[in-house]
Write a protein that holds these residues in place. Structure first.
Motif, PDB file in Angstrom:
ATOM      1  N   ALA A 176      30.144-129.725  10.638  1.00  0.00           N
ATOM      2  CA  ALA A 176      31.536-130.083  10.441  1.00  0.00           C
ATOM      3  C   ALA A 176      31.987-129.174  12.434  1.00  0.00           C
ATOM      4  O   ALA A 176      30.595-128.025  12.802  1.00  0.00           O
ATOM      5  CB  ALA A 176      31.935-129.032   9.530  1.00  0.00           C
ATOM      6  N   GLY A 177      33.060-129.265  12.219  1.00  0.00           N
ATOM      7  CA  GLY A 177      33.683-128.256  13.846  1.00  0.00           C
ATOM      8  C   GLY A 177      32.974-128.858  15.341  1.00  0.00           C
ATOM      9  O   GLY A 177      32.902-128.283  16.057  1.00  0.00           O
TER      10      GLY A 177
ATOM     11  N   GLN B 110      23.187-129.881  21.942  1.00  0.00           N
ATOM     12  CA  GLN B 110      22.379-128.608  21.454  1.00  0.00           C
ATOM     13  C   GLN B 110      21.448-129.266  20.758  1.00  0.00           C
ATOM     14  O   GLN B 110      21.032-128.756  20.381  1.00  0.00           O
ATOM     15  CB  GLN B 110      23.542-127.778  20.468  1.00  0.00           C
TER      16      GLN B 110
ATOM     17  N   ARG C 228      18.604-130.327  22.215  1.00  0.00           N
ATOM     18  CA  ARG C 228      17.863-129.271  22.062  1.00  0.00           C
ATOM     19  C   ARG C 228      16.438-128.740  21.116  1.00  0.00           C
ATOM     20  O   ARG C 228      15.406-128.047  21.071  1.00  0.00           O
ATOM     21  CB  ARG C 228      19.094-128.076  22.907  1.00  0.00           C
ATOM     22  N   VAL C 229      17.844-128.318  20.051  1.00  0.00           N
ATOM     23  CA  VAL C 229      17.012-128.219  18.668  1.00  0.00           C
ATOM     24  C   VAL C 229      15.668-128.755  18.495  1.00  0.00           C
ATOM     25  O   VAL C 229      15.163-128.416  17.641  1.00  0.00           O
ATOM     26  CB  VAL C 229      18.042-128.169  17.416  1.00  0.00           C
TER      27      VAL C 229
ATOM     28  N   ARG D 202      13.180-128.123  20.162  1.00  0.00           N
ATOM     29  CA  ARG D 202      12.267-126.776  20.049  1.00  0.00           C
ATOM     30  C   ARG D 202      11.869-127.101  18.848  1.00  0.00           C
ATOM     31  O   ARG D 202      10.760-126.056  18.580  1.00  0.00           O
ATOM     32  CB  ARG D 202      13.865-125.633  20.162  1.00  0.00           C
ATOM     33  N   GLN D 203      12.614-127.879  17.592  1.00  0.00           N
ATOM     34  CA  GLN D 203      11.453-127.516  16.876  1.00  0.00           C
ATOM     35  C   GLN D 203      10.797-128.566  16.655  1.00  0.00           C
ATOM     36  O   GLN D 203       9.314-128.356  16.348  1.00  0.00           O
ATOM     37  CB  GLN D 203      12.230-128.412  16.189  1.00  0.00           C
TER      38      GLN D 203
ATOM     39  N   GLU E 274       8.473-127.727  19.649  1.00  0.00           N
ATOM     40  CA  GLU E 274       8.095-127.088  20.073  1.00  0.00           C
ATOM     41  C   GLU E 274       7.029-125.999  18.724  1.00  0.00           C
ATOM     42  O   GLU E 274       5.821-125.682  18.959  1.00  0.00           O
ATOM     43  CB  GLU E 274       8.769-126.247  20.707  1.00  0.00           C
ATOM     44  N   ILE E 275       7.864-125.385  18.115  1.00  0.00           N
ATOM     45  CA  ILE E 275       7.622-124.701  16.705  1.00  0.00           C
ATOM     46  C   ILE E 275       6.932-125.008  15.666  1.00  0.00           C
ATOM     47  O   ILE E 275       5.712-124.735  15.217  1.00  0.00           O
ATOM     48  CB  ILE E 275       9.246-123.788  16.008  1.00  0.00           C
TER      49      ILE E 275
ATOM     50  N   GLU F 170      -1.447-122.679  14.957  1.00  0.00           N
ATOM     51  CA  GLU F 170      -1.917-121.325  14.692  1.00  0.00           C
ATOM     52  C   GLU F 170      -2.526-122.032  13.258  1.00  0.00           C
ATOM     53  O   GLU F 170      -3.736-121.352  12.652  1.00  0.00           O
ATOM     54  CB  GLU F 170      -0.643-120.606  13.948  1.00  0.00           C
TER      55      GLU F 170
ATOM     56  N   ALA G 219     -30.208-109.593  21.281  1.00  0.00           N
ATOM     57  CA  ALA G 219     -31.690-108.909  21.913  1.00  0.00           C
ATOM     58  C   ALA G 219     -32.361-108.817  20.107  1.00  0.00           C
ATOM     59  O   ALA G 219     -33.301-108.271  20.521  1.00  0.00           O
ATOM     60  CB  ALA G 219     -31.465-108.080  22.278  1.00  0.00           C
ATOM     61  N   PHE G 220     -31.718-108.249  18.841  1.00  0.00           N
ATOM     62  CA  PHE G 220     -32.242-108.177  17.610  1.00  0.00           C
ATOM     63  C   PHE G 220     -31.591-108.633  16.929  1.00  0.00           C
ATOM     64  O   PHE G 220     -30.191-108.771  15.746  1.00  0.00           O
ATOM     65  CB  PHE G 220     -31.825-106.886  17.691  1.00  0.00           C
TER      66      PHE G 220
ATOM     67  N   VAL H   1     -34.108-111.305  25.249  1.00  0.00           N
ATOM     68  CA  VAL H   1     -33.597-110.548  26.211  1.00  0.00           C
ATOM     69  C   VAL H   1     -33.998-110.574  27.748  1.00  0.00           C
ATOM     70  O   VAL H   1     -33.884-111.983  27.989  1.00  0.00           O
ATOM     71  CB  VAL H   1     -34.388-108.995  26.102  1.00  0.00           C
TER      72      VAL H   1
END
Lengths: 501, 337
Positions: free
Chosen positions: A60-61, A86, A89-90, A93-94, A96-97, A104, A199-200, A247
């Motif tokens: 819409a819009g 837009q 771009r979204v 970006r999505q 990328e996320i 992660e 070393a230990f 060592v």
């Protein structure tokens, strides 16, 4: 916005979409020639984008709301183009996320690995690991000119060892390795390492005693089917506590421990006496981190043990020494009576200087063992010395570098490519001598030889990192050990088919 | 011979042991923080390290870890060895305390101002010219306005954003929760993409050019204006917003195990010092100290704010009502919708 800019923008958007699977099947479109064509193309792109993103229609819009699919003005197209811009771009970006989220997630997702090093399960931070490895050695032993039941040619499973290793809470390692070779079950390794630092480290449990150079090499990596005589008079596995580590930038390895005290060549699970052995070893690779490739694999050191060894008539705790073909040529007297049995009765020490040097395809390994054991037979006691040394040379024919840890073929065996793997020639000379004081009171000179001197040659075929085929010929000359003169020279052919991972 | 061998082995062991022991006058800390505090703690860390060195002679290195506050708290609970946590909201520190059992109860009373050395608030960042005419929260629910805010499930800042909008709606609709829910649902329908943290959302808005408005920490918005310039973005201060109090705490079990309690506590106390407060203000965090606040009064205009305790009954209640699985956020937001 000028029409040519809209064309460029739409073309760019189309290129973006063309990278997506659905659009990739469509043939490239000709550049729009009119405003109406631009509008139609824009709507097609919006539809494609909606399909890709799974959303229904245009939101819409947007500029299309007011034009009911008949947008033909520059302003309307500009609005639709901005909307399309837009949404692209979204979408970008999505992606990328999503990628960031995948990265992660990978940081906390346990990892399963199947590789030439075995099968592995580990946490993403490597703090928890479980590794399943193992190896099987299927041997053949042949004794040309020695027919008969005592030294019968045979095939056998020399080692069948599943191996479970792991790490717990980052600083605790464990290793569990039974052996089902020869149809018996023996617990070879079972220990925990607490890793305070490189070393230990503190090891507790049953492990290889840090003495013999060849003994400390994995059974997968030894150049001959069987180890040489020095290994016969150092401890195999022992139970105790060991402090060890590297060592001086890992150029010096040390180990110092207290163990129950195994017999020469033997392993020990329990100890019924208080006396314990102190064992220690220092091994230096002074040029390990240097620039001189020719000296990097030069290592030398010394090891030793000191303690007491006591046995009984039924458990004498004294060694039985065999040829590489496992023919016994020395043992102390034993007949299960106090008068006729020799057993360990006191001080037991060993000193083991050792060295190796590998340069390119060539390798040399040498070690010497001097050992002494106090013994008793009835009322007679003595300290019996024994010594052994070996010099082993290896030569990799196919260009790979030799090393203490075996050979990794550059071109693993492959029938399709014709690659053969790696071939290695081996030769050694090794000697074992028993103190004259052992004869005749503590050992029977007509059955036990005073010395054995053997030379051997062999060839190793490394098909890949996991599979090795070995064939050795060894000839051993004895001093004593027969009713008259010397024990008959032993001629032995040993073969091995080994799979290890 | 035997004695000599024994002596040689022991001597060799002692040499090796001695070689492995090294005198060490350095210490490291790990500060696990939320997303937009990178620049703040880079400056704080350098200043504190210098002060600590001068005071004790010890060299301290402070490593930083940043991400969505909730995600960071989860990482600490799962084993990330944080000496201190400096998170976006008290609920996340509470989680480290109650779920991870790593911080002793009552942690919020150990330091002044409920262990929140600085405050911030939530503002709106729009592009130059403010083409959509955004002036307040209710402009964000208009059709055609694209709003950028991170995911409240993973980001502390996003939870502040959400609650700020909810608080505005409650005020506007006479404390009617149903209308507030509808308002926030409409707002999230205008959110095209959810980042996991506040810094990611800033990237989405500023660098990727997505959206008409970014709901942001005040400090993050001021930083964006500083970096991009007023000719590219501008801040819209809404009629009312929430007072954010990001807390800090020493992670007791970690500092006791690592022997870093003394330096970790000094590090957090440094945040309350005039120097620490000054650095906070320079990095656009509202200071607690009166004299520093007065100095930066122009930077931080007075904004009508409400607190989470006043409107939501505290973080625990707000969390369970709005952000827990099946909570209101899950009801109003469906990915891809």
């Amino acid at each position: 916005m000028r029409p040519d800019r809209i064309v460029i923008a739409i073309a760019a958007a189309a290129m973006l979409l063309a990278g997506r699977p659905a659009a990739a099947q469509a043939p490239p479109a000709a550049p729009p020639q009119s405003l109406e064509e631009l509008a139609a193309r824009l709507r097609q792109l919006q539809t494609d984008l909606a399909t890709l993103t799974g959303s229904a229609g245009t939101p819409a819009g947007t500029a299309t709301d007011g034009h009911a699919g008949t947008a033909t003005s520059i302003e309307a197209l500009r609005g639709e183009l901005d909307e399309l811009d837009q949404r692209i771009r979204v979408l970008g970006r999505q992606i990328e996320i999503d990628k960031e989220a995948a990265v992660e997630k990978a940081k906390t997702t346990p990892v399963v690995v199947a590789s030439p090093e075995g099968f592995q399960l580990k946490s993403a931070d490597n703090n928890f690991q479980l590794r399943l490895r193992g190896y099987v050695q299927s041997d053949g032993r042949f004794y040309p000119g020695n027919d008969g039941p005592i030294v019968a040619d045979e095939f056998l499973l020399r080692r069948v060892r599943p191996l479970l290793e792991g790490t717990l809470f980052k600083f605790v390692d464990f290793r569990l390795m039974p052996d089902f070779g020869g149809g018996t079950t023996v617990l070879q390794d079972a220990y925990l390492d607490l890793k305070f630092s490189p070393a230990f480290k503190l090891r507790t449990g049953k492990f290889k005693s840090p003495l013999g150079l060849e003994r400390l090499a994995s059974a997968l990596d030894i150049p001959f089917v069987e180890r040489a005589y020095p290994t016969s008079i150092v401890a195999n596995r022992d139970v105790g506590v060991l402090l060890f580590g590297d060592v001086a930038k890992t150029t010096v390895a040390y180990a110092l421990g207290v163990v129950n005290g195994a017999t020469d060549g033997g392993s020990l699970d329990v100890d019924d006496r208080d006396g314990k052995d102190v064992v220690g070893r220092v091994f230096v690779q002074p040029f390990k981190n240097g620039d001189n490739e020719g000296l990097k694999q030069l290592g030398f050191g010394i090891a030793g043990s000191n303690g007491t060894q006591r046995g009984t008539i039924l458990t004498p705790n004294l060694p039985t020494i065999r040829t590489s073909g496992q023919q016994i040529f020395f043992r102390y007297r034993t007949d299960a009576t106090a008068e006729g049995t020799t057993f360990a009765d006191g001080a037991h020490w060993r000193v083991v200087p050792q060295a190796y040097y590998y340069n390119g395809p060539l390798g040399l390994l040498t070690e010497y063992v001097a050992a002494s054991q106090a013994v008793r037979r009835d009322e007679q006691t003595a300290r019996i010395g024994s010594s052994a040394w070996q010099l082993t040379g290896t030569w990799v024919l196919t260009g790979e570098k030799g090393s203490y840890r075996g050979v990794a073929p550059t071109h693993p065996f492959d029938t399709k490519s014709g690659a053969l793997g790696a071939f290695e020639l081996t030769a050694r000379y090794h000697v074992l001598e028993i103190d004259d004081k052992a004869f005749p009171v503590f050992a029977n000179p007509t059955a036990a030889a005073r010395s054995a001197k053997a030379w051997a040659a062999g060839v190793n075929w490394y098909l890949n990192r996991a599979v090795k085929i070995q064939a050795d010929y060894e000839q051993t000359h004895f001093e004593g050990g027969a009713t008259t003169g010397d024990r008959k020279t032993a001629n032995e052919i040993l073969t091995r088919f080994q799979v290890g991972f | 011979m035997r004695d000599r061998i024994q002596a040689a082995v022991i001597a060799a062991a002692l040499i090796v042991l001695a070689a492995g022991v090294r005198a060490d006058n350095t210490v490291t800390l790990l500060n696990v923080s939320y997303d937009p505090t990178r620049e703040l703690y880079q400056e704080i860390n350098a200043a504190f390290a210098a002060q600590w060195k001068a005071k004790t002679g010890q060299t301290v290195t402070i490593n930083q870890s940043h991400g969505g506050s909730g995600k960071q708290a989860r990482s600490v609970i799962d084993g990330l060895e944080a000496d201190v946590v400096t998170l976006a909201l008290a609920y996340d520190v509470d989680a480290v305390s109650t779920i991870g059992k790593l911080i002793a109860p009552g942690w919020q009373k150990r330091l002044p101002s409920n262990s929140a050395p600085y405050t911030s608030t939530i503002v709106l960042l729009v592009r130059k010219g403010n083409a959509k005419g955004i002036k307040d929260w209710d402009d964000l629910v208009r059709p055609g306005v694209s709003v950028v805010t991170p995911n409240p499930k993973t980001s502390g800042g996003a939870r502040w954003n959400y609650l700020a909008a909810w608080g505005f709606a409650l005020k506007k609709y006479g404390n009617d929760p149903a209308k507030a829910k509808d308002f926030v649902a409409k707002l999230y329908k205008n959110v095209p993409v959810l980042d996991s943290g506040a810094r990611g959302a800033t990237t989405t808005f500023v660098e990727r050019g997505i959206g008409d408005v970014l709901i942001a920490w005040e400090n993050e918005a001021l930083l964006a204006v500083e970096k991009l310039g007023r000719e590219k973005v501008q801040i819209v201060v809404p009629s009312t917003t929430i007072l954010a109090e990001p807390p800090v705490a020493v992670v007791d079990k970690v500092v006791d195990r690592r022997g870093t309690r003394k330096v970790a506590e000094a590090y957090l106390q440094f945040l309350y010092s005039p120097q620490g407060q000054e650095i906070g203000a320079k990095n656009y965090y509202r200071p607690r100290l009166d004299e520093v606040r007065a100095k930066y009064a122009q930077r931080f205009p007075a904004v009508p704010t409400f607190t989470i305790d006043e409107v939501f009954g505290g973080w625990t209640k707000a969390q369970s009502t709005h952000f827990a699985d099946g909570g209101i956020f899950d009801q109003i937001y469906q990915p891809g919708s």
